[in-house]
Design a protein around this motif. Structure first.
Motif, PDB file in Angstrom:
ATOM      1  N   ALA A 240       0.708  -1.119   0.047  1.00  0.00           N
ATOM      2  CA  ALA A 240      -0.036   0.017   0.041  1.00  0.00           C
ATOM      3  C   ALA A 240       1.089   1.211   0.119  1.00  0.00           C
ATOM      4  CB  ALA A 240      -0.978  -0.047   1.041  1.00  0.00           C
ATOM      5  N   ALA A 241       0.325   2.147  -0.739  1.00  0.00           N
ATOM      6  CA  ALA A 241       1.372   3.518  -0.789  1.00  0.00           C
ATOM      7  C   ALA A 241       0.391   4.666  -1.046  1.00  0.00           C
ATOM      8  CB  ALA A 241       2.095   3.424  -1.950  1.00  0.00           C
ATOM      9  N   ILE A 242       0.326   5.401   0.371  1.00  0.00           N
ATOM     10  CA  ILE A 242      -0.755   6.619   0.248  1.00  0.00           C
ATOM     11  C   ILE A 242       0.352   7.622   0.892  1.00  0.00           C
ATOM     12  CG2 ILE A 242      -2.771   7.410   1.555  1.00  0.00           C
ATOM     13  CD1 ILE A 242      -3.821   4.674   1.658  1.00  0.00           C
ATOM     14  N   PRO A 243       0.249   8.624   0.067  1.00  0.00           N
ATOM     15  CA  PRO A 243       0.911   9.984   0.670  1.00  0.00           C
ATOM     16  C   PRO A 243       0.415  10.537   1.921  1.00  0.00           C
ATOM     17  CG  PRO A 243       0.937  10.175  -1.778  1.00  0.00           C
ATOM     18  CD  PRO A 243      -0.275   9.003  -1.405  1.00  0.00           C
ATOM     19  N   LEU A 244       1.432  10.806   2.921  1.00  0.00           N
ATOM     20  CA  LEU A 244       0.949  11.347   4.012  1.00  0.00           C
ATOM     21  C   LEU A 244       1.227  12.628   4.090  1.00  0.00           C
ATOM     22  CD1 LEU A 244       1.396   8.479   6.741  1.00  0.00           C
ATOM     23  CD2 LEU A 244      -0.668   9.958   6.633  1.00  0.00           C
ATOM     24  N   TYR A 245       0.312  13.581   3.605  1.00  0.00           N
ATOM     25  CA  TYR A 245       0.569  15.111   3.610  1.00  0.00           C
ATOM     26  C   TYR A 245       0.638  15.666   4.888  1.00  0.00           C
ATOM     27  CZ  TYR A 245      -0.210  20.030   2.321  1.00  0.00           C
ATOM     28  OH  TYR A 245      -0.350  21.677   2.362  1.00  0.00           O
TER      29      TYR A 245
ATOM     30  N   THR B 248      -2.001  17.413  16.388  1.00  0.00           N
ATOM     31  CA  THR B 248      -2.905  16.559  15.412  1.00  0.00           C
ATOM     32  C   THR B 248      -1.761  15.361  15.065  1.00  0.00           C
ATOM     33  OG1 THR B 248      -4.396  18.178  14.941  1.00  0.00           O
ATOM     34  CG2 THR B 248      -4.637  16.208  13.313  1.00  0.00           C
ATOM     35  N   SER B 249      -2.358  14.106  14.815  1.00  0.00           N
ATOM     36  CA  SER B 249      -1.436  12.937  14.230  1.00  0.00           C
ATOM     37  C   SER B 249      -2.402  12.668  12.990  1.00  0.00           C
ATOM     38  CB  SER B 249      -1.277  11.951  15.228  1.00  0.00           C
ATOM     39  OG  SER B 249      -0.230  12.271  15.969  1.00  0.00           O
ATOM     40  N   TYR B 250      -1.753  12.017  12.084  1.00  0.00           N
ATOM     41  CA  TYR B 250      -2.082  11.214  10.889  1.00  0.00           C
ATOM     42  C   TYR B 250      -1.701   9.984  10.638  1.00  0.00           C
ATOM     43  CZ  TYR B 250      -2.678  16.390  10.166  1.00  0.00           C
ATOM     44  OH  TYR B 250      -3.087  17.668  10.357  1.00  0.00           O
ATOM     45  N   GLY B 251      -2.249   9.040  10.384  1.00  0.00           N
ATOM     46  CA  GLY B 251      -1.743   7.919   9.937  1.00  0.00           C
ATOM     47  C   GLY B 251      -2.277   6.889   8.978  1.00  0.00           C
ATOM     48  N   VAL B 252      -1.437   5.968   8.530  1.00  0.00           N
ATOM     49  CA  VAL B 252      -2.049   5.074   7.454  1.00  0.00           C
ATOM     50  C   VAL B 252      -1.549   3.715   7.937  1.00  0.00           C
ATOM     51  CG1 VAL B 252      -1.936   3.979   5.076  1.00  0.00           C
ATOM     52  CG2 VAL B 252      -1.947   6.660   5.598  1.00  0.00           C
ATOM     53  N   PHE B 253      -2.577   2.602   8.058  1.00  0.00           N
ATOM     54  CA  PHE B 253      -2.088   1.305   8.601  1.00  0.00           C
ATOM     55  C   PHE B 253      -2.915   0.315   8.022  1.00  0.00           C
ATOM     56  CE2 PHE B 253      -2.629   4.727  12.028  1.00  0.00           C
ATOM     57  CZ  PHE B 253      -1.509   4.777  12.592  1.00  0.00           C
ATOM     58  N   GLY B 254      -2.188  -0.749   8.236  1.00  0.00           N
ATOM     59  CA  GLY B 254      -2.749  -1.967   7.420  1.00  0.00           C
ATOM     60  C   GLY B 254      -2.754  -3.299   7.963  1.00  0.00           C
ATOM     61  N   VAL B 255      -3.730  -4.092   7.580  1.00  0.00           N
ATOM     62  CA  VAL B 255      -3.594  -5.505   8.112  1.00  0.00           C
ATOM     63  C   VAL B 255      -3.841  -6.414   6.784  1.00  0.00           C
ATOM     64  CG1 VAL B 255      -3.992  -5.274  10.461  1.00  0.00           C
ATOM     65  CG2 VAL B 255      -5.964  -5.606   9.074  1.00  0.00           C
ATOM     66  N   GLU B 256      -3.520  -7.651   6.789  1.00  0.00           N
ATOM     67  CA  GLU B 256      -3.966  -8.677   5.993  1.00  0.00           C
ATOM     68  C   GLU B 256      -5.350  -9.143   6.513  1.00  0.00           C
ATOM     69  OE1 GLU B 256      -5.006 -12.922   5.066  1.00  0.00           O
ATOM     70  OE2 GLU B 256      -4.000 -12.399   7.307  1.00  0.00           O
TER      71      GLU B 256
ATOM     72  N   TYR C 165      11.189  14.744   6.481  1.00  0.00           N
ATOM     73  CA  TYR C 165      10.900  14.325   5.184  1.00  0.00           C
ATOM     74  C   TYR C 165       9.189  14.470   4.617  1.00  0.00           C
ATOM     75  CZ  TYR C 165      15.480  12.692   5.346  1.00  0.00           C
ATOM     76  OH  TYR C 165      16.986  12.851   5.625  1.00  0.00           O
ATOM     77  N   GLU C 166       8.972  14.500   3.527  1.00  0.00           N
ATOM     78  CA  GLU C 166       7.672  14.075   2.942  1.00  0.00           C
ATOM     79  C   GLU C 166       7.386  12.625   3.406  1.00  0.00           C
ATOM     80  OE1 GLU C 166       5.222  15.660   2.119  1.00  0.00           O
ATOM     81  OE2 GLU C 166       5.887  17.874   1.026  1.00  0.00           O
ATOM     82  N   ALA C 167       6.138  12.490   4.021  1.00  0.00           N
ATOM     83  CA  ALA C 167       5.820  10.983   4.555  1.00  0.00           C
ATOM     84  C   ALA C 167       5.114  10.259   3.704  1.00  0.00           C
ATOM     85  CB  ALA C 167       5.233  11.358   6.086  1.00  0.00           C
ATOM     86  N   LEU C 168       5.015   9.157   3.828  1.00  0.00           N
ATOM     87  CA  LEU C 168       4.080   8.070   3.098  1.00  0.00           C
ATOM     88  C   LEU C 168       3.679   6.843   3.927  1.00  0.00           C
ATOM     89  CD1 LEU C 168       3.660   7.042   0.047  1.00  0.00           C
ATOM     90  CD2 LEU C 168       5.368   5.485   0.388  1.00  0.00           C
ATOM     91  N   GLY C 169       2.130   6.776   3.950  1.00  0.00           N
ATOM     92  CA  GLY C 169       1.805   5.608   4.300  1.00  0.00           C
ATOM     93  C   GLY C 169       2.326   4.331   3.343  1.00  0.00           C
ATOM     94  N   GLY C 170       3.582   3.777   3.631  1.00  0.00           N
ATOM     95  CA  GLY C 170       3.967   2.777   2.616  1.00  0.00           C
ATOM     96  C   GLY C 170       3.818   1.426   3.325  1.00  0.00           C
TER      97      GLY C 170
END
Length: 913
Positions: free
Chosen positions: A164-169, A214-222, A270-275
């Motif tokens: 998964a690859a979602i830019p975290l602005y 404020t916090s921002y996040g991208v998380f994932g699971v199978e 750095y520019e972050a990524l929810g990779g």
């Protein structure tokens, strides 16, 4: 290979769900995903879009509509197919874009409903397919969920590595252009067991930097809950030197996350990524695997274990999706239509949703709506209540009451609307501007509320007034005002002043009557409903809103007489300063005298210079009603005699004077000039005489109807009109310069229904439906746009006040479910083609806090004008008919006697008359 034309969406059930083949072959498409907790997202067929909770808290990069196809940033989900190459499950890879017009292009299908979005995509060459479902869970959590299902459609096993690859602005929209790199240096990036979180150190503002929480996040699971195997938290490391988000080195070369993205990594600046890298999996032919991606915004560090416990599994995703569907279905099903055209009925479900979306998004945060900070304007407050009166009537009384706190003592109003009901903010931008139409809308909405509820006591409830430094309709400044005094009007003794709601209404409609230009019409000031007419502040006049205010004055007069008759109230109480505006109570009036009107207005301003004495006087209710009626009748006579223009056998109302004092409409060297707005308000109220109505209709058909785009807002004026407004700088056929503007088209249709021109009104509304639903041209999902441009494309979808007007028109005019000071008035204006093969048409709605299903039976197949109500059964029991001039009345008491909490059935028989 020639691109195949998209044939359009189709409804797949009776609940508003629809599907669209090859959705990715239409530009500018997006779909709203939102909840009442403040999460606001949009998603395109290729999963472009944005996710935010406000102007200063974007999780993904803010975007405009052009970015939907130009930006490489998206909610991407990559699949490295071992031995074959790289594929994007969301369709966003350089290779897929390069093959888009070839036989190797993916096959894509979109499905959507209330409020969920799914794209299925397959690649025959690789033998892999994806199904990506997105929604924002109902509730208060600022979360967006995405479930990805990958399937092996081939005949051999496939080994896949998903990422998964979602830019975290992770910051304000202001930082997109202003210090984007500098603000990335504030990023504090963390990885955990499930994903990537960013909490910037500061909220960047050169007027004063603040600690950011404020916090921002991208998380994932199978799908079964297994955690990822690694992360790519930094965007530049993910794409690689010379790489890009649509062809990233980490995926194309199948790089590992070793050294850059394990659990517990902390990176800064750095520019972050929810990779998120998931474990490599081997799928047998026909086998599938799934993944859940969670995007979250929190006002503190995110409690990731709690978040993933609630959202981090395929099972919880499916359960929450069903809850979300049920939540939104209940919202839209508060009003339902059943006619011979089931597609039109389902299309109306999406129209019904639009006022709710406007309440949640404001006027911002969707790709076309790339302006503002999410708030609504003054006009929006009142017009959005029109839909609420139909859908959620219990909330409306308090909202109306709170809104009246924004009225100034000079009849104007606050222009900066706070986040909370009744919150109005002093103008921090020092922009002295008055929209001259603003005073007209509150009474229209309030009158609908009074008719629906019968709550005449509301008129006597007291509310405060708004005050800031602007006074005398923004012509002067009050330099004595101290900020410590707050924004509420005070008396000379320093006390907060409150007046009745009726007093507020009178003030808003009386002041404009005297605020006239050199042709004795109300001054245009900063603009009216048409914001594009913003260059006529000195000598411009709005004839059409003069008609609106005149109709209001007459209707207020009639309301006062009803108030006396129904409650026995003999007097009204108003601030002593306001009596100046009711001049006929004390002097002989001459409304032909412009100088006299302006002199009286100046005297009023001098008497109430941003403060009042606090003294109230009682006025005879009949005398006040007489004063208002006299003013109204003068306006109607004035308009009919002086503002009626002729062109051969055609006639219509002039709508405006420009800043050179010139009449705008009529014949000119450039051709016929005509505005639809100029006709709507004389028709909607009382200004147009009965013999003028057919002439207006004929003129609109000749001068404004274009079969390609519908009823234009205006004819082609030919060139820029710097003495009238910016609208004429737009290309003709776009936005406020000659496009089909849904709001005014629907109000025109509403006015025709009100006047009894049902076939003509039906034609207007049907044209809007056909234009919007013709996907091959409009290229929009179900619903109505703000406008349709010269090419027929629907523009600025979802967030338009016109949806409230269409819903109101369908309920009160087409189906004739009206209130009459609390009683239910049935006055159907359905045409023959709207009844099904059994002669039935029905509506599900609320009235008197009771859920009603009203079924009209037209067994004889009569056309409108040929039928009348012959009988009514309520839950199988005959209702005694109380005929009035408009239709049949059912007293409110008969409805409130019904059991609450259940749906009650009214069967209305229509026979030849």
């Amino acid at each position: 290979m020639e691109q195949k034309i998209n044939q359009g969406w189709t409804f797949t059930a009776n609940n508003g769900d629809f599907s669209l083949q090859k959705a990715d072959r239409s530009s500018y498409l997006y779909f709203p995903l939102v909840n009442e907790g403040g999460m606001m997202s949009s998603v395109s067929p290729k999963l472009h879009g944005q996710t935010t909770s406000g102007h200063n808290t974007f999780l993904t990069p803010p975007l405009s509509v052009e970015d939907l196809h130009n930006s490489r940033a998206s909610r991407n989900f990559w699949v490295h197919v071992h031995g074959q190459g790289t594929w994007s499950a969301s369709g966003n890879s350089a290779r897929q874009n390069a093959e888009f017009y070839t036989e190797n292009a993916d096959e894509a299908e979109l499905e959507a409903g209330f409020l969920w979005h799914r794209v299925s995509r397959s690649n025959k060459e690789l033998g892999v397919s994806s199904q990506i479902t997105s929604f924002v869970p109902c509730g208060n959590d600022k979360v967006e969920l995405m479930k990805v299902v990958l399937t092996n459609n081939g005949i051999s096993k496939l080994t896949l590595t998903p990422t998964a690859a979602i830019p975290l602005y992770a910051r304000s929209a202001d930082d997109l252009r202003d210090h984007r790199h500098v603000t990335s240096l504030l990023h504090r990036i963390f990885t955990s067991d499930y994903g990537v979180e960013v909490q910037p150190a500061l909220s960047f503002d050169e007027r004063g930097h603040r600690i950011n929480h404020t916090s921002y996040g991208v998380f994932g699971v199978e799908g079964h809950g297994n955690a990822p195997v690694g992360f790519f938290p930094v965007q530049e490391e993910f794409i690689g030197e010379g790489g890009s988000l649509d062809w990233p080195e980490a995926v194309v070369l199948n790089r590992t996350t070793d050294g850059i993205g394990g659990e517990g990594v902390h990176r800064e600046g750095y520019e972050a990524l929810g990779g998120i890298r998931f474990a490599t999996v081997t799928l047998e032919p026909g086998e599938s695997t799934s993944y859940v991606v969670v995007m979250a915004i929190e006002d503190k560090r995110i409690d990731i274990p709690a978040l993933m416990k609630q959202y981090g599994s395929s099972l919880s995703f499916d359960q929450l999706l069903e809850e979300n569907k049920a939540f939104w279905s209940e919202k839209v099903n508060s009003v339902q239509f059943n006619t011979a055209d089931s597609d039109a009925d389902q299309w109306m479900k999406w129209v019904t949703l639009q006022p709710v979306l406007r309440r949640l998004y404001g006027n911002s945060f969707l790709p076309y709506h790339d302006y503002g900070r999410g708030g609504r304007g003054w006009r929006d407050l009142w017009q959005d209540c029109l839909a609420l009166l139909i859908m959620e009537p219990a909330e409306v009384r308090s909202l109306l009451f709170d809104n009246y706190a924004g009225v100034r003592m000079d009849g104007s109003n606050a222009t900066i609307i706070g986040q909370n009901p009744g919150e109005f903010i002093a103008d921090r931008n020092n922009i002295p501007r008055v929209w001259m139409d603003h005073g007209a809308w509150p009474f229209l909405t309030t009158m609908l509320y009074l008719n629906q509820s019968g709550d005449l006591e509301f008129l006597n409830q007291e509310q405060s007034y708004f005050r800031d430094t602007f006074m005398n309709r923004c012509r002067e400044r009050d330099h004595s005002l101290e900020s410590s005094e707050g924004s509420e009007l005070r008396t000379t003794a320093g006390d907060i002043y409150k007046g009745t709601i009726l007093e507020h209404i009178l003030l808003q409609n009386l002041v404009p009557f005297f605020n006239v230009g050199e042709h004795n019409n109300i001054r245009l000031e900063g603009a009216d409903w048409n914001d594009g007419l913003d260059m006529g502040a000195e000598r411009g006049e709005s004839v059409t809103f003069t008609a609106f205010y005149g109709s209001n004055l007459l209707d207020i007069s009639l309301l006062l007489r009803d108030l006396k008759e129904r409650t026995g109230q003999l007097t009204i109480s108003v601030a002593e300063e306001i009596t100046i505006l009711m001049d006929s109570l004390s002097v002989e009036v001459d409304y032909e005298s412009i100088a006299g009107k302006l002199s009286l207005l100046d005297r009023f301003y001098a008497t109430a210079p941003n403060k009042v004495s606090g003294v109230k006087v009682s006025l005879d209710i009949d005398q006040v009603a007489d004063d208002l009626a006299q003013k109204a009748e003068w306006i109607f006579s004035h308009l009919r005699q002086n503002e009626w223009v002729k062109s051969g056998d055609f006639g219509w109302f002039n709508g405006y004077y420009n800043n050179d004092g010139e009449r705008v409409e009529g014949e000119s060297a450039e051709g016929v000039r005509m505005t639809l707005t100029g006709q709507v308000f004389p028709l909607l109220g009382h200004a147009a005489s009965e013999d003028q109505v057919p002439q207006i209709i004929a003129s609109v058909e000749r001068n404004l109807l274009d079969e390609k785009i519908g009823y234009r807002l205006n004819s082609n004026f030919g060139g820029i009109q710097q003495n009238l407004g910016r609208a004429f700088g737009f290309a003709f056929g776009h936005k406020e310069n000659g496009a089909m503007f849904s709001h005014m088209t629907i109000m025109y249709g509403n006015a025709l229904y009100k006047r009894g021109y049902v076939a003509e009104g039906r034609k207007v509304l049907e044209s809007l439906y056909q234009l919007s639903a013709n996907f091959e041209v409009s290229r929009m999902y179900p619903g109505i746009p703000e406008y349709i441009n010269e090419s027929g494309r629907g523009m600025y979808t979802y967030l338009t006040g016109s949806a409230s007007w269409l819903l109101l028109t369908m309920v009160t005019e087409v189906f004739g479910i009206k209130g009459k000071l609390g009683d239910l008035l049935l006055e159907p204006k359905l045409v023959k083609e709207q009844f099904d093969v059994e002669g039935k048409a029905s509506i599900h709605t609320m009235f008197a806090d009771r859920e009603l299903e009203v079924l009209y039976r037209n067994r004889e197949g009569r056309e409108y004008g040929e039928y009348q109500i012959s009988s009514i059964l309520m839950n199988g029991t005959h209702v005694t008919l109380q005929r009035v001039s408009e239709g049949v009345l059912i007293p409110r008491a008969e409805l409130t006697a019904l059991e609450p909490g259940k749906c009650h059935f009214l069967e209305v028989e229509l026979v030849y008359c």
